[in-house]
Design a protein around this motif. Structure first.
Motif, PDB file in Angstrom:
ATOM      1  N   TYR A 151       0.810  -1.199   0.000  1.00 35.61           N
ATOM      2  CA  TYR A 151       0.000   0.000   0.000  1.00 35.61           C
ATOM      3  C   TYR A 151       0.851   1.259   0.000  1.00 35.61           C
ATOM      4  CZ  TYR A 151      -4.402  -2.444   0.596  1.00 35.61           C
ATOM      5  OH  TYR A 151      -5.508  -3.228   0.381  1.00 35.61           O
ATOM      6  N   GLU A 152       2.060   1.167   0.525  1.00 34.70           N
ATOM      7  CA  GLU A 152       2.938   2.322   0.560  1.00 34.70           C
ATOM      8  C   GLU A 152       4.370   1.854   0.316  1.00 34.70           C
ATOM      9  OE1 GLU A 152       2.469   4.532   4.216  1.00 34.70           O
ATOM     10  OE2 GLU A 152       0.397   3.885   4.364  1.00 34.70           O
ATOM     11  N   SER A 153       5.109   2.642  -0.462  1.00 34.51           N
ATOM     12  CA  SER A 153       6.530   2.384  -0.672  1.00 34.51           C
ATOM     13  C   SER A 153       7.263   3.711  -0.637  1.00 34.51           C
ATOM     14  CB  SER A 153       6.779   1.695  -2.019  1.00 34.51           C
ATOM     15  OG  SER A 153       6.156   0.431  -2.055  1.00 34.51           O
ATOM     16  N   TYR A 154       8.389   3.733   0.044  1.00 31.73           N
ATOM     17  CA  TYR A 154       9.216   4.933   0.132  1.00 31.73           C
ATOM     18  C   TYR A 154      10.665   4.528  -0.119  1.00 31.73           C
ATOM     19  CZ  TYR A 154       5.077   6.298   2.843  1.00 31.73           C
ATOM     20  OH  TYR A 154       3.785   6.524   3.269  1.00 31.73           O
ATOM     21  N   PHE A 155      11.420   5.427  -0.765  1.00 27.97           N
ATOM     22  CA  PHE A 155      12.803   5.107  -1.096  1.00 27.97           C
ATOM     23  C   PHE A 155      13.698   6.292  -0.758  1.00 27.97           C
ATOM     24  CE2 PHE A 155       9.930   2.849  -3.896  1.00 27.97           C
ATOM     25  CZ  PHE A 155      10.357   1.535  -3.744  1.00 27.97           C
ATOM     26  N   ALA A 156      14.928   5.979  -0.353  1.00 28.83           N
ATOM     27  CA  ALA A 156      15.865   7.030   0.037  1.00 28.83           C
ATOM     28  C   ALA A 156      17.284   6.604  -0.293  1.00 28.83           C
ATOM     29  CB  ALA A 156      15.745   7.332   1.528  1.00 28.83           C
ATOM     30  N   GLU A 157      18.106   7.586  -0.643  1.00 26.68           N
ATOM     31  CA  GLU A 157      19.541   7.365  -0.800  1.00 26.68           C
ATOM     32  C   GLU A 157      20.192   7.526   0.567  1.00 26.68           C
ATOM     33  OE1 GLU A 157      23.683   8.289  -0.986  1.00 26.68           O
ATOM     34  OE2 GLU A 157      22.161   9.779  -0.470  1.00 26.68           O
ATOM     35  N   VAL A 158      20.950   6.517   0.975  1.00 27.65           N
ATOM     36  CA  VAL A 158      21.585   6.544   2.287  1.00 27.65           C
ATOM     37  C   VAL A 158      23.053   6.162   2.113  1.00 27.65           C
ATOM     38  CG1 VAL A 158      21.536   5.719   4.665  1.00 27.65           C
ATOM     39  CG2 VAL A 158      19.402   5.863   3.361  1.00 27.65           C
ATOM     40  N   GLU A 159      23.921   7.158   2.100  1.00 28.31           N
ATOM     41  CA  GLU A 159      25.359   6.950   2.031  1.00 28.31           C
ATOM     42  C   GLU A 159      25.753   6.031   0.885  1.00 28.31           C
ATOM     43  OE1 GLU A 159      26.420   5.597   5.918  1.00 28.31           O
ATOM     44  OE2 GLU A 159      26.018   7.532   6.880  1.00 28.31           O
ATOM     45  N   GLY A 160      25.207   6.302  -0.297  1.00 26.42           N
ATOM     46  CA  GLY A 160      25.553   5.535  -1.482  1.00 26.42           C
ATOM     47  C   GLY A 160      24.743   4.285  -1.695  1.00 26.42           C
ATOM     48  N   ASP A 161      23.825   3.983  -0.786  1.00 27.67           N
ATOM     49  CA  ASP A 161      22.918   2.843  -0.931  1.00 27.67           C
ATOM     50  C   ASP A 161      21.494   3.343  -1.131  1.00 27.67           C
ATOM     51  OD1 ASP A 161      24.694   0.600  -0.654  1.00 27.67           O
ATOM     52  OD2 ASP A 161      24.849   1.077   1.488  1.00 27.67           O
ATOM     53  N   ILE A 162      20.608   2.435  -1.549  1.00 32.78           N
ATOM     54  CA  ILE A 162      19.193   2.750  -1.665  1.00 32.78           C
ATOM     55  C   ILE A 162      18.435   1.899  -0.662  1.00 32.78           C
ATOM     56  CG2 ILE A 162      17.150   2.713  -3.146  1.00 32.78           C
ATOM     57  CD1 ILE A 162      18.946   3.190  -5.527  1.00 32.78           C
ATOM     58  N   TRP A 163      17.708   2.571   0.218  1.00 36.91           N
ATOM     59  CA  TRP A 163      16.863   1.884   1.180  1.00 36.91           C
ATOM     60  C   TRP A 163      15.406   2.044   0.771  1.00 36.91           C
ATOM     61  CZ3 TRP A 163      18.796   3.226   6.832  1.00 36.91           C
ATOM     62  CH2 TRP A 163      20.129   2.798   6.962  1.00 36.91           C
ATOM     63  N   GLY A 164      14.633   0.984   0.979  1.00 31.41           N
ATOM     64  CA  GLY A 164      13.210   1.036   0.698  1.00 31.41           C
ATOM     65  C   GLY A 164      12.405   0.698   1.940  1.00 31.41           C
ATOM     66  N   VAL A 165      11.311   1.410   2.140  1.00 31.39           N
ATOM     67  CA  VAL A 165      10.363   1.119   3.225  1.00 31.39           C
ATOM     68  C   VAL A 165       9.083   0.625   2.582  1.00 31.39           C
ATOM     69  CG1 VAL A 165       9.047   2.047   5.169  1.00 31.39           C
ATOM     70  CG2 VAL A 165      11.363   2.895   4.709  1.00 31.39           C
ATOM     71  N   PHE A 166       8.677  -0.600   2.901  1.00 33.63           N
ATOM     72  CA  PHE A 166       7.513  -1.220   2.286  1.00 33.63           C
ATOM     73  C   PHE A 166       6.447  -1.473   3.338  1.00 33.63           C
ATOM     74  CE2 PHE A 166      11.310  -2.776  -0.067  1.00 33.63           C
ATOM     75  CZ  PHE A 166      11.102  -2.038  -1.220  1.00 33.63           C
TER      76      PHE A 166
END
Length: 370
Positions: free
Chosen positions: A251-266
């Motif tokens: 229902y929700e997805s969020y993405f962020a750049e974190v120190e050269g990595d990509i994190w996703g919140v699902f």
């Protein structure tokens, strides 16, 4: 020695008239007030009427000090029917921006908002300095858009997916600060199913990552490449899912750049019960679940997400959403696997009854600008 002390204590003293708290000068009270925040500020005004009179009718902005307690992001959102905006920083601050009437936030980064009134004529705005920077007009509106760095920097670029894109073809627009016209490009998505996510693209390691709705694959735009074959490519297809996502609907997805990595919140299931944080494995082209965030916390919203290193005990390993229970902000703890109030007693496994500020964005004050 004991006799000397007894003699001192037995000396007669003049009795000073006890002063009332209300007699302190307004300038001194204002100085004290400037050093107080959140609950202490509220307690200050309860001391007496004269103390309460020192507090401005409109609360001041959050403090611009290099303190781990107060150097933290704020959630800003509009009162849709007026030019009044609210800024939440464990307390509501009311801001009036007549120049932002009917404006919409598309992206937030480095203390700036990327906004528009009709999704095509974009402009930058800093709510802390009231600076406004207009971008050249574009003929189409954006479906999702982001920028790379502070817009006052000559290295800043804006990139987004245009609204006329389809599953088979994508239309992109990008511009570097200082250029007079947008560069527009169209690419074929090929045979891969691609449903565009409303989540803004993420700029990471020099390229833009554009997500599909269920994040099973990416499209990557590399502005450094000259040929179309390598300029717009499929990053990979994710075949692994976390345990929490099995039989769940995103229902929700969020993405962020974190120190050269990509994190996703699902966020999955209709009650938003299951939340997982995962890191993209560039080598294996799949998501890998993260059990905790270490010394970091995440601030997520439909208008952009980012991580912060926590200098205060108890703030780490949490996800701060643009959601509210009444007037209190909501965060999710990966330790307890429950939603909690930012301040107050509240713990719940699901998100029923929470209000989401879909038109809001997390923004971090830039201390050197305030």
């Amino acid at each position: 020695m004991a006799g000397n002390w007894l003699a001192f204590l037995n000396q007669p003293r003049s009795i000073e008239t006890e002063r009332s708290w209300s007699e302190y000068l307004g300038e001194i009270l204002s100085l004290i007030l400037s050093k107080l925040f959140f609950k202490d500020r509220n307690n200050f005004k309860l001391a007496c009427k004269s103390w309460n009179s020192v507090i401005p009718n409109t609360p001041l902005l959050p403090p611009a000090i290099a303190s781990p307690y107060f150097d933290s992001p704020c959630l800003i959102f509009s009162q849709r029917s007026s030019d009044c905006w609210k800024l939440f920083h464990n307390h509501y601050y009311y801001l009036e921006f007549p120049e932002l009437k009917d404006a919409e936030i598309h992206f937030s980064k480095d203390g700036w908002l990327l906004m528009s009134r009709d999704k095509s004529n974009l402009f930058f705005f800093s709510p802390f300095t009231k600076e406004k920077l207009q971008l050249p007009p574009i003929t189409d509106s954006f479906y999702s858009v982001c920028f790379t760095s502070t817009p006052t920097s000559p290295d800043c670029s804006v990139f987004g997916i245009l609204g006329k894109s389809t599953r088979g073809r994508v239309n992109l627009g990008h511009i570097k600060i200082g250029d007079e016209e947008w560069e527009l490009e169209t690419f074929d998505n090929g045979a891969h199913y691609f449903r565009f996510s409303e989540c803004p693209p993420v700029f990471c390691n020099g390229v833009y990552y554009c997500f599909d709705f269920n994040s099973r694959n990416f499209r990557v735009f590399d502005p450094r490449k000259d040929d179309d074959e390598h300029r717009w490519i499929t990053c990979g297809e994710c075949l692994e899912t976390s345990e929490d996502e099995d039989n769940g609907i995103k229902y929700e997805s969020y993405f962020a750049e974190v120190e050269g990595d990509i994190w996703g919140v699902f966020v999955t299931n209709d009650d938003r019960r299951f939340i997982s944080v995962e890191k993209w494995n560039f080598a294996k082209m799949c998501w890998k679940k993260m059990d905790d965030l270490g010394d970091k916390c995440l601030y997520v919203s439909p208008s952009g997400s980012f991580a912060e290193t926590c200098g205060v005990s108890g703030m780490a390993n949490k996800i701060y959403f643009s959601k509210f229970q009444g007037k209190s902000g909501i965060m999710y703890s990966l330790t307890t696997r429950m939603y909690h109030l930012v301040e107050g007693n509240f713990a719940r496994k699901n998100a029923f009854g929470l209000t989401e500020m879909v038109h809001g964005a997390w923004i971090k004050p830039t201390l050197d600008k305030m």
